[in-house]
Enzyme design. Structure first.
Site, short mmCIF file in Angstrom:
data_model
loop_
_atom_site.label_atom_id
_atom_site.label_comp_id
_atom_site.label_asym_id
_atom_site.label_seq_id
_atom_site.Cartn_x
_atom_site.Cartn_y
_atom_site.Cartn_z
N THR A 555 1.41 85.56 60.98
CA THR A 555 1.42 86.67 61.44
C THR A 555 3.10 87.65 61.02
O THR A 555 3.48 86.80 60.23
CB THR A 555 1.78 86.39 62.80
N LYS A 579 8.40 85.63 57.97
CA LYS A 579 10.08 85.31 57.47
C LYS A 579 11.10 85.82 59.16
O LYS A 579 12.43 85.59 58.26
CB LYS A 579 10.38 86.69 56.66
N VAL A 609 8.79 83.41 50.89
CA VAL A 609 10.44 83.90 50.15
C VAL A 609 8.56 83.60 48.36
O VAL A 609 7.94 82.45 48.33
CB VAL A 609 10.72 83.23 49.68
N ALA A 611 6.01 84.45 48.09
CA ALA A 611 3.78 84.24 48.40
C ALA A 611 3.86 82.69 48.12
O ALA A 611 4.33 81.63 48.19
CB ALA A 611 3.29 85.00 47.69
N LEU A 613 5.00 81.23 45.16
CA LEU A 613 5.71 80.42 44.35
C LEU A 613 6.06 79.41 44.96
O LEU A 613 6.95 79.53 46.48
CB LEU A 613 5.97 81.22 43.35
N GLY A 664 -3.18 94.95 49.46
CA GLY A 664 -3.14 94.28 50.22
C GLY A 664 -1.58 93.37 50.46
O GLY A 664 -1.30 92.09 50.60
N GLU A 667 3.74 95.26 53.98
CA GLU A 667 3.05 94.72 55.39
C GLU A 667 2.06 96.01 56.08
O GLU A 667 2.09 97.52 54.97
CB GLU A 667 4.37 94.47 55.96
N ASP A 678 12.73 93.62 53.97
CA ASP A 678 11.84 92.59 53.43
C ASP A 678 12.24 91.59 52.82
O ASP A 678 12.51 89.89 51.93
CB ASP A 678 10.55 92.36 53.31
N LYS A 682 14.03 87.33 52.78
CA LYS A 682 13.96 86.94 51.93
C LYS A 682 15.00 85.96 50.80
O LYS A 682 15.42 85.08 50.66
CB LYS A 682 13.23 87.29 50.88
#
Length: 815
Positions: A555, A579, A609, A611, A613, A664, A667, A678, A682
């Protein structure tokens, strides 16, 4: 000659008794048999209940007698032809009438003496053995009945009488010397004194009866027929992966049966062990199954542990104080007190300093023991030399058992490490000099988790079961579940990881299944679940108390992020793409990391941070190897990169932001991405993982968005504001074009200062050709000075984020 014993479930009803008769008649073709039978299933419990009610002046005992009578009459009628029933039914009723007379006496007197209780409890075996003996005569004419009370003699220790083996062996030998029957049926459990007063051998004593007879006759084998395929590596009702044990030594079997392996009554082994008579445990309902062979043969195998067992309802009593140090006789006095109260000590451990001694007894004996001990040591307690007895209730003893354990190093460490990783607190430890048994006292609520964890570690080819509690099943959550469903078989076969989704929750519904939710139709299952409730979700996770539990937060919810502490304190791992927790106040971030270490609960957030990676993992490895991060430059928003890569003369800023949401990449509330918060979160997480202390307020957020856009309160109003301020966004694009640059939203950390904001990136910069939704991070460190360490790849999208979460789960499985 062989002795066969059939337990209560084997003779529960006429159908089961017919199975028994088939087994007996088939074996009787080749050799003489002694058949010992228990009471019909649950009858002994009914007799005990009836006697207690009668002694309490509760007339409902009569209803129980009626129930017992009906159960036996119905069974006899099904087994015996109608033409032969009359006299047998009359005899059966006479036995029941005798039982009722005894219970009437208890009712009138308002008491139940141990002697009377023994007599009453023995009626179950008297009734069942009579019926079975008569039914056997229909198939095996050369069969007869013997009353165990005439053969097995004991002292007057009612409830669990001690056998007089010398007299018993003589009586058994004399009886069978003059008995020519091919099969003799005897009731188990019951015996009598030399004065013919009925006694019992303890609950489960039918096994013991069979062993006594087998030893007295020097039988070739003792077969115990029950409702399972022998002894198991653990209780199969608690550990579903438990495996049957094919061969086991007498000593190992005694240890396992003592520690709760109910398939065998503990005293059973002693009589046959002396005569070296093997025991075979078989399943009445699967007679072709191999079963468990118990003998003095030690079979060498790679796994030194034969089984894991436990005893419930334990209390731990501790006597301690300086007055015990160097004072001889303290232990003797303690155990004498317990012996005088007829309290059985199950577990003992003593500190080498002699300052304390712990004993494990049944919960039911704890109050009596506490009073007796405090009275025995009242002088020392009054002088403050010894503390009053400390009593802890609701505990359990678990034990590893194996004859070859003494030849293997590190088993104790492996056992306690496995339990510790799953937050199973050990209250006391004991290991005998034979090293055949390692026992530990734990909280009763942890027994299921402890047994399953240990069994997984010692018996399941290192297959690790991970139990997932997933909150959030939107775009990313749905992909995550799809990936689990797709890879489940591969993980089990190749990585020895068994993934189970125990719980799913969205904002409306939640569903739990302790055995694992079927992922084929999880959406339907969730739609039919209970109303979502975060507190109830947490409470259920705690209640289930499963091993290797992982809470997966998919979420972007702040209230969910505030629950991590509760999970970590229960040794439940946390995997999250949310996050908020790691970018919250530094003290909270640090507290979560500390709790993770303290409770051996993994806390992984790689997808915070980049996704999927491996950015955070790379930073961790750099720091762990002694490197130092001095500067970070990064494009960390896949959604913003997608937006600025697609925003041009032909695609308005409004339309591109809309498309990013459809795919997608943003957010649900796109302001979170476009405001820069965001990205700020990160870069803050990367800075903290690099070893620096910083809060988000220290980050300069140079917003490119008009204030009016950011102040909107709904998505509709936000998108309307984008249209209104289209000229502002077009001006940014045109300025970049005039400078032969591209717009990139960049996060930067250097010399303790951090900023996030839109930059014009020239053609010669590494960020210029960053396409699509990709992220890029440049780490300048003590080792990477002139040429930075570069990580680049897809940094947004449901599938790649889900794969990052999945990778964190697998990391936990590989620990």
């Amino acid at each position: 000659m062989k002795v066969l014993k059939f337990g209560g479930t084997s003779v529960a009803n006429a159908e089961n008794i017919n199975r028994v008769l088939t087994i007996v008649t088939e074996k009787a073709k080749n050799e003489k048999l002694v058949v010992v039978v228990s009471a019909l299933s649950k009858v002994t419990d009914l007799l005990q209940l009836a006697s207690q009610k009668a002694a309490s002046n509760d007339e409902s005992y009569k209803e129980i007698v009626t129930e017992i009578e009906k159960k036996h009459l119905d069974t006899l009628k099904e087994l015996i032809p109608v033409s032969e029933q009359s006299s047998l039914l009359s005899h059966l009723k006479r036995i029941v009438n005798h039982l009722e007379t005894l219970l009437d006496g208890c009712f009138l007197l308002g008491e139940l003496s141990p002697r009377t209780e023994d007599t009453i409890l023995g009626f179950g075996e008297l009734l069942s053995s009579y019926i079975i003996a008569e039914a056997l005569k229909q198939k095996e004419k050369n069969s007869s009945y013997a009353d165990s009370r005439e053969l097995i003699k004991t002292n007057a220790g009612f409830g669990k009488a001690i056998v007089d083996f010398e007299t018993t062996n003589r009586l058994v030998a004399n009886f069978f010397a003059s008995n020519n029957s091919q099969v003799v049926v005897l009731p188990g459990f019951i015996a009598s004194t030399s004065d013919k007063i009925p006694t019992t051998l303890g609950r489960g004593g039918s096994d013991y009866t069979a062993a006594i007879i087998a030893a007295a006759l020097n039988a070739t084998d003792l077969e115990i027929w029950t409702d399972v395929n022998g002894m198991f590596t653990a209780n199969p009702k608690i550990v579903k992966q438990a495996q049957p044990i094919a061969t086991i030594s007498y000593q190992e079997a005694m240890e396992l049966s003592h520690f709760g392996a109910k398939v065998l009554y503990p005293p059973t082994i002693q009589p046959v062990l002396r005569k070296n008579i093997p025991i075979l445990i078989k399943n009445t309902f699967e007679p072709e199954a191999v079963g468990t062979y118990i003998s003095n043969e030690i079979v060498v195998q790679t796994n030194p542990v034969k089984g894991i067992s436990h005893i419930d309802n334990i209390a731990l009593l501790t006597l301690e104080g300086p007055g015990m140090v160097g004072v001889s006789g303290s232990s003797k006095r303690l155990f004498e007190v317990l012996s005088q109260e007829s309290i059985n000590v199950i577990f003992i451990t003593q500190a080498s300093s002699e300052h304390s001694i712990c004993i494990g007894i049944l919960n039911s004996d704890a109050e009596t023991a506490e009073i007796a001990i405090n009275k025995a040591f009242e002088v020392e307690i009054a002088q403050n030399k010894i503390d009053p007895c400390i009593v802890e209730h609701n505990l359990c003893i678990i034990a590893l058992v194996g004859e070859n354990m003494k030849n293997h190093q590190g088993l104790s460490g492996r056992m306690f490490s496995t339990l510790g990783k799953n937050n199973v607190n050990i209250r006391a430890i004991a290991q005998g000099a034979s090293e055949r048994n390692i026992s530990a006292v734990i909280n009763e609520r942890d027994v299921k988790k402890a047994l399953n964890t240990l069994h997984e570690n010692f018996f399941e080819e290192n297959t690790k079961q991970l139990n997932l509690f997933v909150m959030g099943v939107g775009n990313v959550g749905e992909k995550f579940i799809e990936q689990i469903h797709q890879q489940k078989k591969f993980l089990k076969e190749n990585l020895k990881i068994n993934l189970r989704v125990i719980a799913l929750s969205n904002s409306r519904k939640m569903h739990f299944d302790e055995d694992g939710i079927s992922l084929k139709d999880w959406k339907t299952i969730l739609d039919n679940g209970n109303a979502a409730n975060q507190e109830q979700f947490i409470a259920k996770v705690k209640e289930l108390n499963l091993r290797n539990s992982i809470f997966v937060d998919i979420t972007a919810n702040e209230s969910v992020s505030k629950t991590y502490e509760q999970y970590l304190k229960q040794s439940v791992g946390v995997v999250t793409c949310n996050k908020i927790a790691c970018s919250s106040a530094y003290d909270n971030y640090k507290n979560l990391k500390n709790l993770s270490r303290q409770y051996h609960a993994p806390f992984l957030f790689e997808t915070n941070v980049g996704a999927g990676l491996p950015i955070i993992d790379t930073v961790k490895n750099l720091i762990a190897s002694g490197d130092k991060v001095n500067k970070i430059q990064a494009v960390l928003s896949g959604s913003l990169n997608f937006i600025f890569n697609n925003f041009d003369e032909n695609n308005s800023f409004h339309d591109v932001v809309k498309e990013a949401g459809v795919q997608g990449f943003t957010e649900p509330d796109p302001k979170i991405d476009l405001s820069g918060i965001d990205v700020a979160r990160k870069i803050l997480i990367l800075i903290r993982e690099s070893g620096y202390q910083m809060d988000i307020e220290a980050i300069a957020n140079e917003s490119f968005m008009p204030a009016e856009c950011l102040e909107t309160t709904s998505n509709e109003a936000f998108f309307a504001s984008l249209l209104k301020h289209a000229a502002h966004f077009d001006a940014l694009y045109n300025e970049a074009k005039s400078k032969e640059s591209r717009l990139k939203y960049v996060a930067q950390f250097e010399n303790g200062k951090t900023s996030v904001g839109l930059q014009f990136i020239p053609k010669d910069h590494p960020f210029y050709n960053l396409e699509g939704k990709d992220n890029i991070v440049l780490f300048y460190t003590d080792r990477y000075v002139d040429q930075p360490l570069l990580i680049k790849g897809a940094g947004a999208g449901a599938a790649v984020t889900a794969s990052g979460i999945f990778a964190d789960v697998i990391r936990i499985g590989n620990v």
